[in-house]
Design a protein around this motif. Sequence first.
Motif, PDB file in Angstrom:
ATOM      1  N   PHE A  11       0.849  -1.189   0.000  1.00  0.00           N
ATOM      2  CA  PHE A  11       0.000   0.000   0.000  1.00  0.00           C
ATOM      3  C   PHE A  11       0.883   1.236   0.000  1.00  0.00           C
ATOM      4  O   PHE A  11       1.849   1.330   0.753  1.00  0.00           O
ATOM      5  CB  PHE A  11      -0.912  -0.008   1.235  1.00  0.00           C
ATOM      6  N   GLN A  12       0.556   2.171  -0.884  1.00  0.00           N
ATOM      7  CA  GLN A  12       1.323   3.403  -1.031  1.00  0.00           C
ATOM      8  C   GLN A  12       0.560   4.519  -0.331  1.00  0.00           C
ATOM      9  O   GLN A  12      -0.585   4.774  -0.657  1.00  0.00           O
ATOM     10  CB  GLN A  12       1.463   3.706  -2.535  1.00  0.00           C
ATOM     11  N   SER A  13       1.190   5.163   0.644  1.00  0.00           N
ATOM     12  CA  SER A  13       0.481   6.215   1.371  1.00  0.00           C
ATOM     13  C   SER A  13       0.220   7.388   0.441  1.00  0.00           C
ATOM     14  O   SER A  13       1.028   7.691  -0.442  1.00  0.00           O
ATOM     15  CB  SER A  13       1.289   6.675   2.579  1.00  0.00           C
ATOM     16  N   GLU A  14      -0.927   8.032   0.627  1.00  0.00           N
ATOM     17  CA  GLU A  14      -1.285   9.152  -0.236  1.00  0.00           C
ATOM     18  C   GLU A  14      -1.580  10.422   0.557  1.00  0.00           C
ATOM     19  O   GLU A  14      -1.718  11.494  -0.001  1.00  0.00           O
ATOM     20  CB  GLU A  14      -2.495   8.785  -1.109  1.00  0.00           C
ATOM     21  N   ASN A  15      -1.686  10.287   1.855  1.00  0.00           N
ATOM     22  CA  ASN A  15      -1.897  11.442   2.711  1.00  0.00           C
ATOM     23  C   ASN A  15      -0.893  11.366   3.848  1.00  0.00           C
ATOM     24  O   ASN A  15      -0.349  10.301   4.134  1.00  0.00           O
ATOM     25  CB  ASN A  15      -3.317  11.440   3.284  1.00  0.00           C
ATOM     26  N   LYS A  16      -0.707  12.496   4.495  1.00  0.00           N
ATOM     27  CA  LYS A  16       0.334  12.499   5.520  1.00  0.00           C
ATOM     28  C   LYS A  16      -0.031  11.632   6.732  1.00  0.00           C
ATOM     29  O   LYS A  16       0.828  11.177   7.447  1.00  0.00           O
ATOM     30  CB  LYS A  16       0.712  13.931   5.923  1.00  0.00           C
ATOM     31  N   GLU A  17      -1.327  11.389   6.932  1.00  0.00           N
ATOM     32  CA  GLU A  17      -1.711  10.538   8.055  1.00  0.00           C
ATOM     33  C   GLU A  17      -1.386   9.064   7.778  1.00  0.00           C
ATOM     34  O   GLU A  17      -1.321   8.251   8.694  1.00  0.00           O
ATOM     35  CB  GLU A  17      -3.229  10.629   8.316  1.00  0.00           C
ATOM     36  N   GLU A  18      -1.231   8.721   6.490  1.00  0.00           N
ATOM     37  CA  GLU A  18      -1.055   7.315   6.120  1.00  0.00           C
ATOM     38  C   GLU A  18       0.427   6.951   6.052  1.00  0.00           C
ATOM     39  O   GLU A  18       1.278   7.809   5.857  1.00  0.00           O
ATOM     40  CB  GLU A  18      -1.702   7.060   4.747  1.00  0.00           C
ATOM     41  N   ILE A  19       0.714   5.653   6.216  1.00  0.00           N
ATOM     42  CA  ILE A  19       2.086   5.191   5.981  1.00  0.00           C
ATOM     43  C   ILE A  19       2.052   4.104   4.912  1.00  0.00           C
ATOM     44  O   ILE A  19       1.049   3.418   4.733  1.00  0.00           O
ATOM     45  CB  ILE A  19       2.758   4.648   7.274  1.00  0.00           C
TER      46      ILE A  19
END
Lengths: 556, 556
Positions: free
Chosen positions: A11-19
Amino acid sequence: MSMKGKALFTFQSENKEEISIQENEELVIFDNNSVDGWLQGENSKGQKGLFPASYVEVTRPRSNFNMTDCSISPVGSPGNGSSCFPSTANTPFHMQQGYYDDDDWDDWDDSSTVVDDDGPSGTNGHSHQSLHSNNPNVHYCAKPYIERQDSISSSRKGSMVGRNLNRFSSFVRSGVEAFVLGDVPMNAKIAESYTIVMGPKGPQWKESPTPFSCSIEDPTKQTKFKGIKTYISYRVTPSHNARPVYRRYKHFDWLYNRLLHKFTIISVPHLPEKQATGRFEEDFIEKRKRRLILWMDHMTSHPVLSQYEGFEHFLMCADDKQWKLGKRRAEKDEMMGANFMLTFQIPNEHQDLQDVEERVDSFKTFTKKMDDSVMQLTHVASELVRKHLGGFRKEFQRLGNAFQNVSQAFMLDPPHGSDALKTAISHTGRTYENIGEMFADQPNYDLFHMLDKLSLYQGLLANFPDIINLQKGAFAKVKESQRMSDEGKIGQDEADGVRKRCRTVGFALQAEMNHFHQRREVDFKEMMQAYLKQQIAFYQRVGQQLERTLHRYDNL
Amino acid sequence: MSMKGKALFTFQSENKEEISIQENEELVIFDNNSVDGWLQGENSKGQKGLFPASYVEVTRPRSNFNMTDCSISPVGSPGNGSSCFPSTANTPFHMQQGYYDDDDWDDWDDSSTVVDDDGPSGTNGHSHQSLHSNNPNVHYCAKPYIERQDSISSSRKGSMVGRNLNRFSSFVRSGVEAFVLGDVPMNAKIAESYTIVMGPKGPQWKESPTPFSCSIEDPTKQTKFKGIKTYISYRVTPSHNARPVYRRYKHFDWLYNRLLHKFTIISVPHLPEKQATGRFEEDFIEKRKRRLILWMDHMTSHPVLSQYEGFEHFLMCADDKQWKLGKRRAEKDEMMGANFMLTFQIPNEHQDLQDVEERVDSFKTFTKKMDDSVMQLTHVASELVRKHLGGFRKEFQRLGNAFQNVSQAFMLDPPHGSDALKTAISHTGRTYENIGEMFADQPNYDLFHMLDKLSLYQGLLANFPDIINLQKGAFAKVKESQRMSDEGKIGQDEADGVRKRCRTVGFALQAEMNHFHQRREVDFKEMMQAYLKQQIAFYQRVGQQLERTLHRYDNL
């Protein structure tokens, strides 16, 4: 408490909250109660943040604490999009303080500390009461269903047929055990009645006498409390009266929770996933709208769900006071769970229980396989979306760029080359850049719609294991009571009662199976046709673009 | 000696002889004389093997040993496909022993120790003489051209105009310096003559009075020495007489080397790359055939090259004895290099040398930019081929497979679903699997042809820096001799002689520039049109397949 997990997919993070997580990467999961389909944890690089719950396999089972405290949900509660309490890690401040707004995941923003009303947005103005929605019924999770079962079971007078020890099984939880064992007293004031008739393919729900459809349109951003609170409002127009009402996601969610409580043995379609971030982004709003439309289609097409009083209230009520009255009424509905089983009118026709059992088994095999294939197609289609937006677009744009560069080289020697050729090559370059954009845009026309439908079916299919268990549990009770009757431990009349009530369960389940088959035939045919039509149009458009470009080379 | 290098691009090994290299990876290169476009070396993982020379930047310059020993080649010698001695690392045993068969890179195999004849395969039978082709002229590399220059220069009688100290510059090597300085004596027996005329866009080669074309067909595997030696024979049919001759790659290579020696100032098209492994694989044979056809088209379309006697011999001679005589005659041709400059008939028209200089400068800028853009397009197209064979195919096949699986799930519940729907979905699955194959197959129809043409142009463009240097060197000599004449160090007549001969160089170069522009207009137009036509056909075919598939859902 934290636990371990493993990433099933990258999974590729797309927002800063995501890793970002890599396939097979070991993860620490801070709390495996997913919030809107997201888990919080840490990847092997030490980055902390959110990642999709469905991309992860939790390798240590959840703690007992979680089991009793939060994870008990009615039959058919969704795997994702669950309305259970979010883990504190993701809980906004005012929720951690013990206040729970059932819509907060939909419309809180960081600056929001204002409590929300529970009025409908069906009226034009917004009601500004600050009433906490602390009606315990709203907290369907905080008041686990099992309590009601316990109170029922404590009132029973002594059937000898054994109770299921696992009180977390859907059979117990749903109240079907209590119903089959005859613990649910016939209620004098049963106003509702759902009829099962014999159709060409076995038992089926009797069609609603007043079929209708319902449109969902025009998602509009609304604010209240001088802009502190922001939410999206949808225009919901039932075909009954063509009078629109305005509803927010929180109203859908309220209705959905009512459905989950009431409709034992029916596969209630899941609502589109909640989302913690980016809720006001156009793509998300568009996607939620599309999925709410599909959800609504399934609601209105279901002969039982479409006739539910609470649903009618949701669709028709445009008055603030009436809304609250109807809401309370629905929350006090006694014909739910075990009691709901009393509302069925079944055919007199004899059905061999063994035959029913076999039919259910084969349905179980089918749903398992269909679930797998829907999951696979979802993954493939999601990956294809990613390729359209990434790889495909990039390749064609690079080709276009390379053609442009050739054309630019040709510009460098003006006396020799024909201008027409330079222009034609440059135009070819732009065409391929444009084809790249067409590839990137195409999922809007085909793959997203396919994914919407697949998501709906993932939800419907996820409900069936629990529903099938109801029939399994009932069938086991029939055998057990017959054995006890044979041994003289209970009277034949009691055993016959169990058998009779088990027939009701069997008829209802078969009707639901039939309904599912009927819908999926319609839905998958429509899905495949729509996909193919859009694909054909796409390849034709690309071909036409290229043809126009080819003509640029004529008469050079 | 080994040297260092850096990978410019990522390369994935596909045969066991090759090693994978990553962009920016540090490499050890055992010998930077590429063999057929391949270098041997070691990557940072310690794996040893072959990788493409064009993917690598050698960070340490070649040693002087290599410079003097092997790297001297006539003007227009190719960057890849060079016929210089291969590095011993890749040299088969019998070549390391000092024996050099000019076709060995084409048809050696591991078991082959038999020497090759140098007869044509124009006759039906194969001549079985074991004559070594040890005529020194065949070893154009082993007898560096410079020797002839030296002998010419030692015989001159004392021009004061300075000689270029860098004897490795193309100006010296080609003999153009000697020609401009008047060191090449007029030969009485000049049988050839090539005329330059003034066309609408400046000087141009006079068209051949007998234009023709030539087909290359039917590559056939041949063996001799009871199967010990294997090679591919092509049927070559010039339109003159429509009488086919049969030629091997080694014959093409012989001709090519003659062209390189003789045709100073002309951009001789490179032969398709040699290849150490997989020479008998169908794809390679097909690719070589396509590229030989393009090469031949350029040969026959060139007013000077097409009239070369050695070329005529190559195209017409079908007799074994005659072949050898003609071969020796061509190898003894005296009108090569510097002498070849004597064969030009130029217009009387005055051309300002400054103007010529500017035209050449602008051509230099143009070729540099065109070379870059051709290189870029080559990389993009190669990568696109890889995506067609890999990513695109895989994505569509995965989609097809996922549809198939849905269909299989639907098969599991026979009484409920319509057979027609299952069949239609399954058919859709097969269609997408097929579309995956169509994507994989498509480069055969479009990208490979584009790459063939780009490869030809990479060769043609690679020749120009050296050719342009000829004019630069000549122009410098004009200025130098004029200065010396002004200072009274040489007579004006000598300075005028240099200027006059420089005019010849200028006219010839402009004619060649003009020819190049004319061809690339035709070629690139044709290349773009062919590509677009095939692309249109492809997207239409995909659309049609999908349309047929869509009809499967009619009347369900």
